[in-house]
Motif scaffolding. Structure first.
Motif, mmCIF file in Angstrom:
data_model
loop_
_atom_site.group_PDB
_atom_site.id
_atom_site.type_symbol
_atom_site.label_atom_id
_atom_site.label_comp_id
_atom_site.label_asym_id
_atom_site.label_seq_id
_atom_site.Cartn_x
_atom_site.Cartn_y
_atom_site.Cartn_z
ATOM 1 N N THR A 223 25.862 -60.181 -40.174
ATOM 2 C CA THR A 223 26.220 -58.985 -39.392
ATOM 3 C C THR A 223 27.267 -59.287 -38.326
ATOM 4 O O THR A 223 28.447 -59.114 -38.527
ATOM 5 C CB THR A 223 24.944 -58.372 -38.783
ATOM 6 O OG1 THR A 223 24.033 -58.067 -39.844
ATOM 7 C CG2 THR A 223 25.240 -57.095 -38.019
ATOM 8 N N SER A 275 16.004 -59.387 -35.843
ATOM 9 C CA SER A 275 17.209 -58.614 -36.167
ATOM 10 C C SER A 275 18.360 -58.926 -35.204
ATOM 11 O O SER A 275 18.881 -58.032 -34.522
ATOM 12 C CB SER A 275 16.926 -57.114 -36.158
ATOM 13 O OG SER A 275 15.932 -56.786 -37.088
ATOM 14 N N ALA A 277 21.896 -59.031 -34.008
ATOM 15 C CA ALA A 277 22.977 -58.178 -34.512
ATOM 16 C C ALA A 277 24.360 -58.636 -34.069
ATOM 17 O O ALA A 277 25.268 -58.783 -34.887
ATOM 18 C CB ALA A 277 22.737 -56.738 -34.067
ATOM 19 N N SER A 290 22.843 -60.446 -29.229
ATOM 20 C CA SER A 290 22.137 -59.188 -28.995
ATOM 21 C C SER A 290 21.003 -59.126 -30.013
ATOM 22 O O SER A 290 21.227 -58.894 -31.199
ATOM 23 C CB SER A 290 23.069 -57.988 -29.125
ATOM 24 O OG SER A 290 23.769 -58.009 -30.356
ATOM 25 N N ALA A 292 18.501 -57.346 -31.478
ATOM 26 C CA ALA A 292 18.348 -55.896 -31.488
ATOM 27 C C ALA A 292 16.900 -55.421 -31.440
ATOM 28 O O ALA A 292 16.524 -54.598 -30.590
ATOM 29 C CB ALA A 292 19.059 -55.309 -32.701
ATOM 30 N N TYR A 329 17.708 -51.345 -28.705
ATOM 31 C CA TYR A 329 18.454 -51.787 -29.878
ATOM 32 C C TYR A 329 19.916 -52.128 -29.515
ATOM 33 O O TYR A 329 20.871 -51.503 -29.986
ATOM 34 C CB TYR A 329 18.424 -50.756 -30.996
ATOM 35 C CG TYR A 329 18.495 -51.389 -32.384
ATOM 36 C CD1 TYR A 329 17.378 -51.996 -32.936
ATOM 37 C CD2 TYR A 329 19.672 -51.389 -33.116
ATOM 38 C CE1 TYR A 329 17.422 -52.589 -34.193
ATOM 39 C CE2 TYR A 329 19.747 -51.976 -34.373
ATOM 40 C CZ TYR A 329 18.610 -52.574 -34.903
ATOM 41 O OH TYR A 329 18.662 -53.166 -36.143
ATOM 42 N N TYR A 331 23.376 -53.727 -29.851
ATOM 43 C CA TYR A 331 24.029 -54.098 -31.114
ATOM 44 C C TYR A 331 25.240 -55.009 -30.873
ATOM 45 O O TYR A 331 25.124 -56.214 -30.834
ATOM 46 C CB TYR A 331 24.417 -52.836 -31.892
ATOM 47 C CG TYR A 331 24.468 -53.056 -33.386
ATOM 48 C CD1 TYR A 331 23.346 -52.833 -34.171
ATOM 49 C CD2 TYR A 331 25.620 -53.503 -34.006
ATOM 50 C CE1 TYR A 331 23.367 -53.039 -35.543
ATOM 51 C CE2 TYR A 331 25.660 -53.715 -35.374
ATOM 52 C CZ TYR A 331 24.532 -53.486 -36.143
ATOM 53 O OH TYR A 331 24.554 -53.703 -37.499
ATOM 54 N N ALA A 346 22.971 -49.436 -28.517
ATOM 55 C CA ALA A 346 23.157 -48.412 -29.550
ATOM 56 C C ALA A 346 22.235 -47.207 -29.385
ATOM 57 O O ALA A 346 22.700 -46.057 -29.371
ATOM 58 C CB ALA A 346 22.974 -49.043 -30.930
ATOM 59 N N TYR A 383 25.420 -43.575 -30.977
ATOM 60 C CA TYR A 383 25.154 -44.868 -31.594
ATOM 61 C C TYR A 383 26.389 -45.788 -31.552
ATOM 62 O O TYR A 383 26.980 -46.137 -32.575
ATOM 63 C CB TYR A 383 24.690 -44.702 -33.045
ATOM 64 C CG TYR A 383 23.910 -45.894 -33.572
ATOM 65 C CD1 TYR A 383 22.535 -45.967 -33.419
ATOM 66 C CD2 TYR A 383 24.549 -46.952 -34.203
ATOM 67 C CE1 TYR A 383 21.812 -47.052 -33.900
ATOM 68 C CE2 TYR A 383 23.843 -48.048 -34.679
ATOM 69 C CZ TYR A 383 22.476 -48.091 -34.526
ATOM 70 O OH TYR A 383 21.775 -49.177 -34.998
ATOM 71 N N ALA A 385 28.250 -49.157 -31.647
ATOM 72 C CA ALA A 385 27.832 -50.402 -32.305
ATOM 73 C C ALA A 385 28.791 -51.550 -31.994
ATOM 74 O O ALA A 385 28.495 -52.407 -31.175
ATOM 75 C CB ALA A 385 27.701 -50.189 -33.805
ATOM 76 N N TYR A 439 31.880 -49.569 -37.720
ATOM 77 C CA TYR A 439 30.806 -50.388 -37.136
ATOM 78 C C TYR A 439 31.300 -51.546 -36.271
ATOM 79 O O TYR A 439 30.768 -51.801 -35.201
ATOM 80 C CB TYR A 439 29.911 -50.948 -38.242
ATOM 81 C CG TYR A 439 28.527 -50.334 -38.235
ATOM 82 C CD1 TYR A 439 27.479 -50.925 -37.548
ATOM 83 C CD2 TYR A 439 28.290 -49.153 -38.926
ATOM 84 C CE1 TYR A 439 26.209 -50.354 -37.541
ATOM 85 C CE2 TYR A 439 27.026 -48.579 -38.925
ATOM 86 C CZ TYR A 439 25.986 -49.170 -38.235
ATOM 87 O OH TYR A 439 24.741 -48.598 -38.223
#
Length: 465
Positions: A223, A275, A277, A290, A292, A329, A331, A346, A383, A385, A439
């Protein structure tokens, strides 16, 4: 007629000598100075010579500048006095940059705004005299083109539209302008040259977390991406809960995370994430992650020790220092030249700033979903990102839900620079361009902006003019 006698010739010769003598005496009479003296000094009758008188040139004056706003190549008319009708004698500056003069007269100058002039005063210099006029507001243009990808899911290497991606997310640029992309659903790390040539640096498409070289290595939802000064690429393996390192030769190793889900700090090999990110690296080689699903910002030192830099763990949006702050979260993450971190929070729909001391503040975003430009909490996101910072401290944010690229100044002033809230796949300038789920964001050393699109499976390039 009688012929001349000797006596006659003698008489004429005597008369000629007498006339010559008288002429010489008269020409020198009354002169006491130099015979070439321009002042005629002495008692003679020559008049004095008057030196030439130069007329002073009036300094330039600016009465009006029109228009006072526009992009590069805008034609601007400057009206005033004291200008020269010879263009070589006039110089016009806009914010300190020389503007090309297309017409000049004593009362008017017509110029063209130079590219990337920026906002600043209009000034005119004529024959060494200068005058400064009003401020010209430069309107930057953000031109969007497709660098690589054809809009269809794929994993082919190739140039430009011949290459394929599948859910490209993170993106970073190295010192030579090469880009590195976390191609999430292809489970690969891809490399893109400035000419748009796409190759696979590491990964074989299988969702796993095996270290190795090139295609013998595997990833599990690669990611976030960042690059260190030596050209090493760091990748957050979101599905594998690990942080990976990829050398320029494609050698993949795990630098932090044991693969389990958690928030354990300590030695990198036994630390856990949930997760991870985004990733950024500072001048000392510390990695910031980060994390998430843990709602935290974690740090990995060059000595392979993991700690929590900011965030309490439970979701929230409180500002504060270290664990007193909260995220929801987080990101994308980026770091500026002073060591400040910027986080695209996010699900809070905010951009947060973290000082090197771990003090967290909200730079912009009200928390509500929206697409409003404005300053600080007057702006809204949907959101956010990807995030990147330029050399002037400006942030560029991939606002996924709005399908827009937003700019945030160091003072928290938010503007939309490309795209609109309508999803699409259109190259163009500013709001005429269209994205679908942008993104990731990266900026190269020349200031060009790169965007990964989840919805279009493309990498787009934005040049600022």
């Amino acid at each position: 007629m009688k012929p001349f006698t000797v006596q006659t010739w003698n008489a004429l010769f005597a008369i000629a000598i007498a006339i010559l003598f008288v002429t010489i005496m008269l020409s020198g009479c009354g002169k006491t100075g130099s015979p070439t003296s321009p002042t005629g000094s002495g008692s003679g009758s020559n008049p004095p010579v008057t030196p030439p008188v130069s007329t002073p040139v009036a300094p330039p004056v600016i009465n009006q500048v029109s228009p006072l706003e526009g992009p590069a190549a805008t034609t601007v008319t400057i009206t005033g006095t004291g200008f020269s009708d010879t263009t070589a004698n006039d110089t016009v500056y806009i914010n300190g940059m020389i503007a090309k003069i297309s017409m000049a007269s004593a009362i008017q100058l017509v110029v063209t705004v130079p590219a990337l002039a920026g906002s600043g005063p209009v000034a005119v210099r004529v024959h060494g005299d200068s005058v400064t006029g009003p401020t010209f507001t430069y309107v930057f243009q953000y031109v969007v083109v497709t660098l690589a990808g054809n809009g269809a899911q794929g994993d082919a290497d190739g140039t430009g539209a011949a290459a394929g991606f599948n859910y490209p997310i993170g993106i970073a640029a190295d010192a030579n302008g090469n880009l590195y992309v976390g191609d999430q659903l292809n489970e690969k790390v891809r490399k893109i040259t400035p000419a748009g040539v796409v190759t696979t640096l590491a990964g074989n498409g299988a969702p796993a977390s095996a270290d190795g070289v090139g295609s013998s290595a595997t990833f599990y939802y690669p990611t976030g991406v960042t690059v260190d000064p030596s050209g090493n690429v760091y990748v957050t393996d979101l599905g594998g809960n690990t942080i990976r390192k990829v050398t320029s030769g494609g050698v993949v190793t795990t630098v932090a995370g044991d693969g389990g889900t958690g928030s354990t700090n300590g030695p990198a090999s036994t630390a856990t994430f949930s997760s991870p990110a985004g990733v950024a690296i500072d001048k000392s080689g510390n990695l910031y992650i980060s994390d998430a699903s843990n709602n935290q910002i974690r740090m990995v030192t060059p000595g392979a020790v993991v700690s929590t830099f900011a965030g309490s763990g439970p979701k929230g949006s409180a500002d504060g220092t270290g664990a007193a702050a909260s995220f929801y979260y987080p990101y994308g993450i980026a770091i500026d030249a002073s060591g400040n971190l910027y986080v695209a929070d996010a699900r809070n729909n905010k951009i947060r700033k973290i000082t090197p001391a771990g003090v967290v503040n909200t730079l912009c975003g009200s928390g509500s979903v929206g697409a409003a430009d404005g300053t600080g909490t007057a702006a809204t996101f949907s959101y956010p990102a990807g995030i990147a910072v330029d050399n002037s401290g400006n942030l560029y944010v991939a606002d996924v839900g709005n399908n827009e690229i937003r700019k945030v100044t160091p003072a928290g002033v938010v503007t939309t620079v490309a795209g609109s809230t309508t999803a699409g796949d259109i190259d163009g300038t500013g709001s005429a361009a269209a994205f679908s789920d942008p993104y990731g964001v990266a900026i190269d050393k020349s200031g060009n902006i790169y965007v990964t699109e989840q919805g279009n499976d493309k990498v787009r390039k934005i040049t600022i003019q």
